[in-house]
Design an enzyme around this catalytic site. Structure first.
Site, PDB file in Angstrom:
ATOM      1  N   ASP A   1     -17.578  21.572  -6.950  1.00 26.78           N
ATOM      2  CA  ASP A   1     -17.133  21.755  -8.333  1.00 26.78           C
ATOM      3  C   ASP A   1     -15.638  22.080  -8.331  1.00 26.78           C
ATOM      4  O   ASP A   1     -15.196  22.898  -7.531  1.00 26.78           O
ATOM      5  CB  ASP A   1     -17.932  22.894  -8.984  1.00 26.78           C
TER       6      ASP A   1
ATOM      7  N   CYS B   1     -17.167   8.591 -18.289  1.00 29.08           N
ATOM      8  CA  CYS B   1     -17.993   9.666 -17.724  1.00 29.08           C
ATOM      9  C   CYS B   1     -17.347  10.103 -16.414  1.00 29.08           C
ATOM     10  O   CYS B   1     -17.205   9.309 -15.483  1.00 29.08           O
ATOM     11  CB  CYS B   1     -19.423   9.202 -17.492  1.00 29.08           C
TER      12      CYS B   1
ATOM     13  N   HIS C   1     -26.528  17.002 -13.761  1.00 29.16           N
ATOM     14  CA  HIS C   1     -26.067  17.618 -12.514  1.00 29.16           C
ATOM     15  C   HIS C   1     -26.761  18.948 -12.311  1.00 29.16           C
ATOM     16  O   HIS C   1     -27.009  19.691 -13.256  1.00 29.16           O
ATOM     17  CB  HIS C   1     -24.546  17.803 -12.514  1.00 29.16           C
TER      18      HIS C   1
HETATM   19  P1  AMP Z   1     -21.717  21.847 -17.085  1.00 31.75           P
HETATM   20  O1  AMP Z   1     -21.101  22.909 -17.907  1.00 31.75           O
HETATM   21  O2  AMP Z   1     -23.083  22.191 -16.597  1.00 31.75           O
HETATM   22  O3  AMP Z   1     -21.658  20.487 -17.757  1.00 31.75           O
HETATM   23  O4  AMP Z   1     -20.860  21.763 -15.770  1.00 31.75           O
HETATM   24  C1  AMP Z   1     -19.890  20.801 -15.531  1.00 31.75           C
HETATM   25  C2  AMP Z   1     -19.200  21.191 -14.259  1.00 31.75           C
HETATM   26  O5  AMP Z   1     -18.471  20.084 -13.784  1.00 31.75           O
HETATM   27  C3  AMP Z   1     -18.217  22.351 -14.420  1.00 31.75           C
HETATM   28  O6  AMP Z   1     -18.590  23.412 -13.555  1.00 31.75           O
HETATM   29  C4  AMP Z   1     -16.876  21.726 -14.049  1.00 31.75           C
HETATM   30  O7  AMP Z   1     -16.058  22.625 -13.347  1.00 31.75           O
HETATM   31  C5  AMP Z   1     -17.290  20.552 -13.196  1.00 31.75           C
HETATM   32  N1  AMP Z   1     -16.349  19.443 -13.169  1.00 31.75           N
HETATM   33  C6  AMP Z   1     -15.724  18.862 -14.209  1.00 31.75           C
HETATM   34  N2  AMP Z   1     -14.934  17.848 -13.783  1.00 31.75           N
HETATM   35  C7  AMP Z   1     -15.069  17.797 -12.436  1.00 31.75           C
HETATM   36  C8  AMP Z   1     -14.526  16.966 -11.410  1.00 31.75           C
HETATM   37  N3  AMP Z   1     -13.648  15.998 -11.681  1.00 31.75           N
HETATM   38  N4  AMP Z   1     -14.878  17.216 -10.134  1.00 31.75           N
HETATM   39  C9  AMP Z   1     -15.755  18.198  -9.836  1.00 31.75           C
HETATM   40  N5  AMP Z   1     -16.316  18.997 -10.757  1.00 31.75           N
HETATM   41  C10 AMP Z   1     -15.977  18.804 -12.036  1.00 31.75           C
HETATM   42 ZN    ZN Z   2     -22.107   9.217 -15.767  1.00 34.15          ZN
END
Ligand code: AMP
Ligand code: ZN
Length: 113
Positions: A30, A4, A98
Site C-alpha cells: 500500500d 481504475c 482489495h
Molecule cells: P480502501 O480505502 O479500502 O479503498 O483502500 C484503498 C487503499 O489503496 C488505500 O490504503 C491507499 O493507500 C491504497 N492505494 C491507493 N493508490 C495506490 C497505489 N497506486 N498503489 C498502492 N496502493 C494504493
Molecule cells: Zn480495476
C-alpha cells in the site's frame, strides 16, 4: 477498466513492485501504509467490491494468498489484521476489490483500533 488505479497497476501503467502475482491474483505494498506492514491482495479481474462477486474459488485464492503472504512477511506469530472495505460508507476509496493485510505492530499495539 480505464481510470481504475488497481487495473493500471496490473497493466503496468503505474509501476509497482509486486510481492506476488499469478494469473488471477496480485499482491503489492500500500502506498500510504496505515501499519508497519500494509499490503493489498487483489484479483487481477476488475471486480468493484465484495458485493460484485460470488466467485468462491477466487475469493478463496485471494484469502489464502493473503495468509501465505502474511507468513512470508513474518507475521504468523505476531499476528495481523485483514480488512475489506465495501462501498463508500464502508470506507472503500478504490473501487476495485482489495483485501488489506495489516500487521507488524509491536506487542499488542495492533489490537487497538
Ligand atoms: P480502501 O480505502 O479500502 O479503498 O483502500 C484503498 C487503499 O489503496 C488505500 O490504503 C491507499 O493507500 C491504497 N492505494 C491507493 N493508490 C495506490 C497505489 N497506486 N498503489 C498502492 N496502493 C494504493
Ligand atoms: Zn480495476
Amino acid at each position: 477498466v480505464e481510470n481504475c488505479v488497481f487495473c493500471q497497476i496490473i497493466s503496468g501503467e503505474i509501476p509497482t513492485e509486486f510481492i506476488y502475482q499469478d494469473e488471477k491474483v496480485a499482491v503489492f505494498k500500500d502506498v500510504h501504509p496505515s501499519a508497519p506492514v500494509h499490503v493489498l491482495v487483489i484479483p487481477k479481474e476488475h471486480i468493484e467490491s465484495l458485493n460484485d462477486t460470488n466467485d468462491k474459488l477466487l475469493l478463496g485464492e485471494i484469502l489464502t494468498r493473503l495468509v501465505l503472504t502474511a507468513k512470508e512477511l513474518g507475521l504468523k506469530d505476531s499476528g495481523y489484521k485483514v480488512a475489506i472495505n465495501v462501498g463508500k460508507g464502508g470506507g472503500q476509496l478504490v473501487p476495485h476489490l482489495h483485501f488489506h493485510l495489516l500487521g507488524g505492530w509491536k506487542d499488542s499495539e495492533g489490537g487497538v483500533n
